[in-house]
Scaffold this active site. Structure first.
Site, PDB file in Angstrom:
ATOM      1  N   GLU A  74       0.854  -1.195   0.000  1.00  0.00           N
ATOM      2  CA  GLU A  74       0.000   0.000   0.000  1.00  0.00           C
ATOM      3  C   GLU A  74       0.884   1.237   0.000  1.00  0.00           C
ATOM      4  O   GLU A  74       1.784   1.362   0.820  1.00  0.00           O
ATOM      5  CB  GLU A  74      -0.918  -0.014   1.225  1.00  0.00           C
ATOM      6  CG  GLU A  74      -1.614   1.301   1.555  1.00  0.00           C
ATOM      7  CD  GLU A  74      -2.405   1.892   0.388  1.00  0.00           C
ATOM      8  OE1 GLU A  74      -3.180   1.160  -0.253  1.00  0.00           O
ATOM      9  OE2 GLU A  74      -2.238   3.105   0.109  1.00  0.00           O
TER      10      GLU A  74
ATOM     11  N   THR B 131     -10.106   5.674  -1.536  1.00  0.00           N
ATOM     12  CA  THR B 131     -11.557   5.776  -1.669  1.00  0.00           C
ATOM     13  C   THR B 131     -12.296   5.083  -0.533  1.00  0.00           C
ATOM     14  O   THR B 131     -13.397   5.494  -0.162  1.00  0.00           O
ATOM     15  CB  THR B 131     -11.994   5.149  -3.009  1.00  0.00           C
ATOM     16  OG1 THR B 131     -11.203   5.707  -4.041  1.00  0.00           O
ATOM     17  CG2 THR B 131     -13.454   5.430  -3.298  1.00  0.00           C
TER      18      THR B 131
ATOM     19  N   HIS C 215     -25.128  -2.075   0.537  1.00  0.00           N
ATOM     20  CA  HIS C 215     -26.363  -2.120  -0.242  1.00  0.00           C
ATOM     21  C   HIS C 215     -26.933  -3.523  -0.301  1.00  0.00           C
ATOM     22  O   HIS C 215     -26.204  -4.506  -0.182  1.00  0.00           O
ATOM     23  CB  HIS C 215     -26.085  -1.649  -1.672  1.00  0.00           C
ATOM     24  CG  HIS C 215     -25.569  -0.245  -1.726  1.00  0.00           C
ATOM     25  ND1 HIS C 215     -26.393   0.845  -1.622  1.00  0.00           N
ATOM     26  CD2 HIS C 215     -24.312   0.222  -1.871  1.00  0.00           C
ATOM     27  CE1 HIS C 215     -25.662   1.946  -1.703  1.00  0.00           C
ATOM     28  NE2 HIS C 215     -24.394   1.603  -1.854  1.00  0.00           N
TER      29      HIS C 215
ATOM     30  N   ARG D 164     -14.487   7.818  -6.912  1.00  0.00           N
ATOM     31  CA  ARG D 164     -14.743   6.423  -7.298  1.00  0.00           C
ATOM     32  C   ARG D 164     -13.814   6.038  -8.438  1.00  0.00           C
ATOM     33  O   ARG D 164     -13.577   6.819  -9.363  1.00  0.00           O
ATOM     34  CB  ARG D 164     -16.183   6.252  -7.782  1.00  0.00           C
ATOM     35  CG  ARG D 164     -17.248   6.704  -6.811  1.00  0.00           C
ATOM     36  CD  ARG D 164     -18.559   6.748  -7.553  1.00  0.00           C
ATOM     37  NE  ARG D 164     -19.682   7.178  -6.740  1.00  0.00           N
ATOM     38  CZ  ARG D 164     -20.004   8.444  -6.496  1.00  0.00           C
ATOM     39  NH1 ARG D 164     -19.260   9.418  -6.989  1.00  0.00           N
ATOM     40  NH2 ARG D 164     -21.067   8.751  -5.768  1.00  0.00           N
TER      41      ARG D 164
ATOM     42  N   CYS E 149      -8.832  18.428  20.510  1.00  0.00           N
ATOM     43  CA  CYS E 149      -8.081  17.203  20.769  1.00  0.00           C
ATOM     44  C   CYS E 149      -6.882  16.967  19.865  1.00  0.00           C
ATOM     45  O   CYS E 149      -6.033  16.148  20.197  1.00  0.00           O
ATOM     46  CB  CYS E 149      -9.005  16.002  20.679  1.00  0.00           C
ATOM     47  SG  CYS E 149      -9.667  15.767  19.028  1.00  0.00           S
TER      48      CYS E 149
END
Lengths: 120, 413, 585
Positions: free
Chosen positions: C119, C128, C137, C419, C549
């Protein structure tokens, strides 16, 4: 003849004072009251300020100690005062009012601690 | 059972606790940070205490005085303790406190909330663009520099022309920022003239009135901002946008009372955004008081501390079982933005101290107290009023007798 | 008989530009020049819709746009510097640490394989995955024949067990889609008078239900009249009917990704953060090594789950089969107090719907905040997560009709995610056409989060078909060590925790009630940056948005990682810069 502009800080009105300094006399314009006239003269002839900053401190919970000039210093020397403190390191414990640096930048004014700091 | 619990150990909370302890009450202070003093510990500049101590002290020095007093009175202090909630019991209140020592339920008869304000953030003004590193509120920057000696960045844009922004500008200048620009949508600075002179003009720090930041640029770190000139209605002027390179954006957008869960329990004033209080700073819930910046934003800590002294007398009345009367409801009228207190409902000899935020700038102003029909009940003369300076008036109780409602306004010419 | 080529030519002829193309194994390569980004997208989509097109590589250039070769030069240089330094040998190298890469890692960790996940950011889910509305969904919306649909429905069903095993929050609250007088406004002229209401109340909901059923979604119910408000008391008063879809759920998407990655790591997968792919070592049509800015990872198989950059990774490998056209979505976040205004994921059906995006709506989060959005706007820049005032106003206007009394002044934050859409607008999960051991897991846009467990399952099956031997690992532990929160436990439990570790009693985020112990635990589990801590603990997600904070968290982070305050990262860049008067502590 020297002309200077200064904001009066004596009341919320904040008049913009225009001060002219001549040979031995001072005229103030723009003031709405006598307090402002006095303020304008002081500011033009001998403006003074308190300088507050921090210096490094070792052995305490936090790494910085807030300090200030014990008396107001001449406004023109503010940055010299700050520069003179560069690299200053203090060790805990410290008491409020304790002198950290005497006669800073030759102003005749001391730098004092603003608070107590205990050893960590 | 403890008589009074003060939540918040900043100047207002300490002043309330000290005031009550001096009267002989059993008081405890609960503070979420690791030391007392609140925001004063990071306000290293001077100007505090001209009314209370007759000297221009720095924040830490002012706070030190109160802390020493508290210590000498043997006040019980709970540090690193957060009040999660307050529950009502039969004739008492229960404070649920969380600390490294455990979860405690502290029973108390009266509560004084002194938890202050939070800073407004960029989202509240719909600041556009990206959300990179380098965007911080002014108070955070002040704390970062003055307690930890770290700079937020090098080339700074400060949004906001109030006191906090100017004071932080001075800190940044003194401590070596490469460049500073202050922008604000108003025509002039909105803070005290003293700060304009001593924080901005003294150092020649650049500033632009009638200017806003439309959006922030930069993916991972601030790269710059898009500035825009605005008109008197704060609407951006067409074609007046400019890219300005910087690496830090400091938000000095004002303070908002940090009421938190209290909001759900007491009546709130939408104008101040703090709890509604009576002349002794008691909220709509009997025995629960609110002092200091939590009630409304004060310009001087001296005034905030005064509310604590007044509240101490109010706590005394509550603990003595004095009943509340039918309230006289007060509200801000013409040319007044906020008014505290919002109710007068106790029996007392002393004048009612009221704080009001003018909505206008005016010389030779007349502050007027009017009844519901518009009749003038009393007037107070002020040489000069402006929104940046909170005004204080002392209203004799006789002016409010036999009233249900009253309005405080600043007369038009 | 029209060939693929002639079909493409016919589509391109419609545009007033000189465009050319080639076709190779079902992939269309476009070139030429157009005037705007919108046209670039439109042409790509038109070609992508052609039957038989398996991918569109859109090399059409924008008139007047400058060439930026800096990135390519940097990449080449880093490739040369690293191509000889071997870090290790692996069975599978996963490129991409979003929710898909993490799900893949966890799935592969069930087998006797040496797997590594690469990564480029300092944290999992930094792309994303962290910037969407967290909806799982049900699967009603995707086209029936699409891979999206199949994996969405399968993934949705897998979430219950996954949440239980991995200890992340899941709220199976269901969605409610309102039918209102605005639903069919575009078709009003075909449906005069009472026919309109009839269709709204009785025909449309049934059509939606049938679509759902055909897609494999269970339990859909239709409610009408007063019953709509029993479901959603604050819904727009003129709603005439609603479709209730029970399987819909919400999660914190970054919590899911982090949980998957942690469990994968506990089961032996290596996670390499801040490791960016700059090229491949090839032997013929096989990728034998993945070259990164940290050296070479030798590999038997490579999985390309690089999200927005999957097209670039595919090109580097030698199997460029698609181009990502970034589509930004803006979301608004409202304070937890507003959670009372909606009980389900709430949306208003407005037809016709954009074929490529869902309409968005008003969705609760697992913590009680409410999210409005998302929008769907084509943007040229993959990194464009900016939000403008206009976009905020647009979202407020678009959804304010759904819950008219919603306190819009409780808006506390807004953000945007981008996206990774391809021009064929479906998941691309298949072996690469021109590199034998590369598996594409690309074009994962919505319902990517919902489908992710199923995507991982499907992808691993594809790897098996490609020859990867899957021997189940003895001792695979599906359960991740849960991460308790002060906010999520009773006061009694908190008291107990404090007795064992006083750091549980020091509350550092007062807006969201987060203790120091949770921050420390987040760092122990790999958080090195402020945002990584924030995603794992919720600090700074409340009313003050970090103004109280941030400094406290930074101090704890500094203490726990040994990184000086001045050098800490927000995500990929430093929070602060320099010392007061240059005085280093």
């Amino acid at each position: 003849m020297r002309k200077t502009e200064v904001l009066c800080t004596r009341c919320p009105r904040g008049c913009l004072l225009r001060v002219t300094v001549g040979n031995g006399d001072v005229t103030v314009e723009g003031n709405e009251c006598p307090v402002g006239e006095k303020h304008g003269a002081e500011e033009a002839l001998n403006p003074v300020r308190t300088v507050s900053t921090t210096v490094r401190i070792l052995g305490a919970r936090l790494p910085r100690l807030p300090v200030r000039t014990s008396q107001p210093v001449s406004k023109s020397r503010m940055m010299e005062v700050v520069a003179a403190l560069r690299g200053t390191v203090v060790e805990a414990p410290v008491k409020a009012g304790q002198v950290i640096l005497k006669n800073v930048a030759g102003t005749g004014v001391d730098i004092v601690a603003e608070r107590d700091v205990e050893m960590a | 059972m403890r008589e009074v619990t003060v939540i918040g150990g900043g100047p207002s909370g300490l002043a309330a606790a000290v005031g009550l302890a001096e009267k002989g009450y059993d008081v405890a202070v609960v503070e979420v940070m690791g030391e007392l003093g609140g925001m004063l510990t990071q306000c290293i500049h001077d100007g505090f205490g001209t009314k209370v101590f007759g000297e221009a002290l720095s924040g830490p020095e002012f706070s030190e005085r109160l802390v020493k007093k508290a210590r000498s009175l043997g006040l019980k202090v709970f540090l690193n303790t957060y009040v999660k909630e307050v529950r009502a019991g039969e004739g008492f209140k229960e404070v649920v406190a969380v600390s490294p020592g455990g979860v405690q339920r502290l029973q108390t008869r009266a509560i004084v909330y002194a938890i202050g304000c939070r800073e407004r953030n960029g989202f509240e003004i719909r600041l556009g663009g990206t959300r990179p590193a380098g965007v911080y509120t002014a108070g955070m920057v002040q704390r970062l520099m003055n307690l930890y000696g770290v700079m937020p960045g090098r080339r700074i844009v400060i949004m906001g022309g109030g006191d906090v922004g100017m004071i932080v500008a001075r800190h940044l200048y003194l401590e070596g920022a490469e460049s500073i620009l202050i922008v604000f949508p108003e025509a002039g600075f909105t803070g005290l003239p003293r700060n304009v002179q001593q924080c901005v003009l003294d150092f020649g720090i650049p500033f632009r009135p009638r200017t806003v930041v439309r959006r922030i640029l930069g993916r991972e770190r601030v790269r710059g901002v898009v500035l825009s000139r605005v008109d008197e209605k704060w609407n951006p002027v067409e074609g007046a946008e400019e890219h300005y390179a910087c690496d830090t954006v400091v938000l000095a957008l004002g303070l908002v009372p940090y009421a938190g869960e209290l909001r759900l329990v007491v009546n709130m004033d939408p104008a101040t955004r703090g709890p509604e209080v009576n002349e002794f700073f008691e909220t709509s819930v009997e025995g629960v008081f609110a002092v200091g910046n939590l009630v409304q934003v004060f310009d001087y800590v001296d005034d905030a501390v005064e509310t604590a002294h007044i509240a101490a007398r109010g706590v005394e009345k509550y603990l003595n079982g004095e009943p509340r009367k039918n309230p006289v409801r007060l509200s801000p009228g013409r040319n007044v933005k906020t008014l505290t207190p919002q109710r007068v409902e106790r029996v007392d000899e002393e004048d009612v101290v009221m704080f009001l935020r003018p909505a206008v700038e005016k010389a030779n102003a007349r502050i007027e107290l009017r009844d519901r029909e518009g009749r003038v009940l009393g007037g107070f003369f002020k040489r000069y009023v402006r929104p940046s300076t909170l005004e204080r008036i002392e209203v004799p109780r006789s002016m409010l007798s036999n009233l249900r409602e009253a309005v405080v306004e600043i007369a038009e010419d | 008989m029209f060939s693929l080529g002639s079909r493409v030519a016919r589509v391109l002829k419609k545009y007033p530009y000189s465009l050319s193309f080639t076709v190779r194994d079902g992939v269309v390569f476009l070139s030429g020049e157009v005037g705007s980004h919108e046209e670039w997208v439109e042409i790509g989509l038109s070609v992508g819709r052609i039957r038989g097109v398996e991918g569109v590589v859109n090399k059409i250039r924008l008139k007047g746009s400058p060439r930026n070769d800096e990135k390519e030069e940097w990449r080449k240089r880093v490739f040369e510097e690293n191509k000889k330094t071997v870090v290790g040998e692996y069975d599978v190298v996963i490129i991409g640490g979003g929710v898909v890469g993490a799900a893949l890692a966890r799935e592969l960790s069930k087998y006797e394989l040496k797997t590594v996940l690469l990564e480029k950011s300092p944290d999992i889910a930094a792309g994303t995955t962290k910037a969407n509305n967290g909806m799982i969904h049900a699967g009603v919306e995707p086209p029936r024949g699409s891979l999206k649909r199949r994996l969405n429905v399968r993934g949705n069903a897998m979430y219950g067990r996954l949440a239980e095993e991995l200890g992340f929050k899941l709220n199976r609250l269901g969605s409610v889609w309102l039918v209102t007088p605005r639903t069919l406004t575009s078709y009003r002229r075909y449906l005069p008078g009472p026919l309109y209401t009839l269709v709204l109340k009785h025909v449309l909901p049934r059509v939606v239900k049938i679509k759902g059923l055909l897609n494999g979604v269970r339990g859909i119910r239709i409610v009408r009249g007063r019953r709509v408000f029993e479901l959603e008391p604050f819904a727009a008063k003129d709603a005439v009917a609603a479709v209730y879809i029970p399987p819909t759920a919400v999660v914190d998407p970054y919590e899911v990704a982090v949980a998957l990655a942690e469990n994968a790591e506990e089961n032996g997968v290596e996670i390499r953060l801040e490791t960016m792919v700059v090229g491949f070592i090839k032997e013929g049509d096989v990728a034998t090594g993945v070259v990164t800015d940290r050296g070479v990872f030798l590999c038997r198989y490579v999985v390309n789950a690089a999200g927005l950059y999957a097209d670039e990774v595919a090109a580097l490998a030698g199997s460029e089969e698609y181009t990502i056209h970034p589509r930004k979505g803006v979301l608004l976040v409202f304070h937890r107090d507003t959670g009372v205004f909606t009980r389900h994921c709430l949306a208003e059906i407005i037809l016709p719907q954009d074929p490529y995006t869902k309409g968005g709506g008003i969705n609760p989060t697992v913590h009680g905040n409410v999210l409005w959005g998302p929008t769907a706007v084509e943007v040229p820049d993959k990194d464009d997560t900016s939000v403008t005032r206009e976009e905020i106003e647009h979202v407020l206007n678009k959804y304010s009709g759904i819950v008219p009394g919603f306190p819009r002044d409780r808006l506390i934050r807004y953000f945007a995610g981008v996206r990774a859409a391809t021009f064929t607008e479906d998941f691309v999960i298949r072996p690469a056409k021109w590199v034998r051991n590369l598996l594409h897991v690309a074009g994962i846009q919505s319902p990517g989060l919902a489908a992710s467990p199923a995507i991982a399952e499907y992808a691993v099956e594809k790897l098996r078909e490609m020859g990867l031997r899957l021997k189940p690992k003895k001792g695979f532990n599906p359960r991740r060590r849960p991460m308790p929160t002060a906010a999520g436990m009773s006061l009694e439990e908190l008291g107990e925790k404090i007795r064992m570790d006083p750091a549980w009693g020091r509350i550092v985020c007062t807006c969201e009630f987060v203790s120091e112990a949770e921050i420390v635990e987040a760092v122990r589990r790999g958080a090195r940056t402020l945002d990584a801590v924030k995603r794992r603990t919720r600090v700074g997600m409340g009313e003050c948005q970090g103004s109280f904070c941030t400094l406290e968290i930074a101090l704890i982070l500094s203490r726990e990682t040994g990184v000086p305050l001045n050098m800490l990262l927000k995500e990929e860049d430093r929070l602060f810069n320099g010392y007061v008067r240059g005085e280093q502590p």
